[in-house]
Design an enzyme around this catalytic site. Structure first.
Site, mmCIF file in Angstrom:
data_model
loop_
_atom_site.group_PDB
_atom_site.id
_atom_site.type_symbol
_atom_site.label_atom_id
_atom_site.label_comp_id
_atom_site.label_asym_id
_atom_site.label_seq_id
_atom_site.Cartn_x
_atom_site.Cartn_y
_atom_site.Cartn_z
ATOM 1 N N GLU A 68 1.174 3.887 1.855
ATOM 2 C CA GLU A 68 1.825 4.290 3.110
ATOM 3 C C GLU A 68 2.970 3.337 3.466
ATOM 4 O O GLU A 68 4.041 3.770 3.906
ATOM 5 C CB GLU A 68 0.819 4.301 4.274
ATOM 6 C CG GLU A 68 -0.323 5.293 4.115
ATOM 7 C CD GLU A 68 -1.560 4.659 3.478
ATOM 8 O OE1 GLU A 68 -1.424 3.830 2.560
ATOM 9 O OE2 GLU A 68 -2.679 5.010 3.905
ATOM 10 N N CYS A 87 -5.812 2.260 5.992
ATOM 11 C CA CYS A 87 -6.461 0.994 6.364
ATOM 12 C C CYS A 87 -5.780 0.471 7.630
ATOM 13 O O CYS A 87 -4.734 0.994 8.038
ATOM 14 C CB CYS A 87 -6.341 -0.010 5.216
ATOM 15 S SG CYS A 87 -4.748 -0.866 5.133
ATOM 16 N N HIS A 91 0.854 -1.184 0.000
ATOM 17 C CA HIS A 91 0.000 0.000 0.000
ATOM 18 C C HIS A 91 0.896 1.243 0.000
ATOM 19 O O HIS A 91 2.069 1.179 0.395
ATOM 20 C CB HIS A 91 -0.896 0.001 1.236
ATOM 21 C CG HIS A 91 -2.058 -0.944 1.134
ATOM 22 N ND1 HIS A 91 -3.192 -0.827 1.889
ATOM 23 C CD2 HIS A 91 -2.250 -2.032 0.350
ATOM 24 C CE1 HIS A 91 -4.041 -1.794 1.584
ATOM 25 N NE2 HIS A 91 -3.495 -2.550 0.655
#
Lengths: 150, 150
Positions: A49, A77, A47
Site C-alpha cells: 500500500e 497493517c 509495504h
C-alpha cells in the site's frame, strides 16, 4: 482486486518480498500499483500500500489521493492504515483479513494490539523525553504564515 | 532529542514540510536523521520517523534496526508506529504527545480513533472483497521454500 492478487503472487515468485499487492484506481483506470518490497530494497516501510500510495502521488503530483480507491490483497497493517488516512483516498477494498495475515506469520495483529497499550508497557518501550522543548516545533509551525497544511 | 528538535525547526523554516524531526542512534552515534517532507516531495508517507528509518536501513544495508534507538520530536502517528514495529528498534523516545500534535492541527489522534472502529464505520470506508481469492497470496508464500521472512 484480481490484478492486485496477481501482482502479489508474481512478487512472491520473483523473490521481491512478501505476498501483498495493491492497486490504486481513479476514474475507472489503474493509476498506480505496488507490491511488498521490504526484503529486496531493505526498506521496512515498503509495504504494497505504501509503495502504491507513493507511486500514485508521484503520478498525480500531489500528496492527496482525492477520488481514488485502493484495492489491497490484505487488510492494511497499522502503518499502511495510517498511510491511507494521510493520503485520504475515497475508499479501501481489502481481500484477506489481519487475522489471515497473522496466521500466515505476519505481525499485523500483534502491532494492532501494541498500539492500544500504554507506551511504557509495549514490547518496544516508548519513553517521553523533553516535551517542553519539543513543543517549540509546533510554535515554529504556528508562527509560519506560508505553511502548507497536509 | 535536542538534535531532532533543531532539525524539525529548521525544516519548518526551510519550508520542507511539517514540524517534526527524528534521529536514529546506534552505539552512541547518530546513524540517520529525518524530517517531515510530505509537502515538498508530494509523499504523504514522508514523515520524519519513516524518512529516518529508511535512511538508517539504507546505511545499515538491512531492513531491521537491531540495537537502535529512535528519538522523535512527537509521539508517532499510527503510520510511524507501524513503521517502527516493522523496523524493530530497541526503543523509542518521543517529545510532544499525540494530543499536542492534534492541538497543533495534525490528524494523529483522529487516526488512532479511526483504527479501533469497525471497518465499515470509518470515515474512509473499508470494504472486504474477494477474500477467498486473496488467500492464494499466502498460499504462494507458504509454498516458497526460499522465502525471506521479515
Amino acid at each position: 482486486m484480481a490484478r492486485a492478487i496477481e501482482l502479489a503472487i508474481e512478487n512472491v515468485r520473483a523473490g521481491c518480498g512478501g505476498p501483498f499487492g495493491a492497486v490504486i484506481v481513479k476514474d475507472d483506470r489503474i493509476l498506480a500499483t505496488g507490491t511488498n518490497q521490504v526484503t529486496s530494497t531493505n526498506d521496512p516501510t515498503a509495504h504494497a500500500e505504501v509503495v502504491a500510495i507513493r507511486a500514485a502521488c508521484a503520478a498525480l503530483g500531489t500528496f492527496q489521493l482525492d477520488g481514488c480507491d485502493i484495492y489491497t490483497t490484505c487488510e492494511p497493517c497499522p502503518m499502511c492504515f495510517g498511510a491511507i488516512y494521510w493520503a485520504r483516498p475515497r475508499g479501501v477494498y481489502y481481500g484477506a483479513t489481519a487475522a489471515d495475515a497473522a496466521a500466515a506469520g505476519f505481525d499485523d495483529a500483534f502491532i494492532y494490539e501494541q498500539l492500544v497499550m500504554p507506551p511504557q508497557k509495549r514490547e518496544i518501550p516508548f519513553t517521553p523525553l523533553m516535551r517542553d522543548q519539543a513543543l517549540a516545533c509546533f510554535q515554529a509551525w504556528a508562527a509560519k504564515p506560508d505553511r502548507i497544511n497536509y
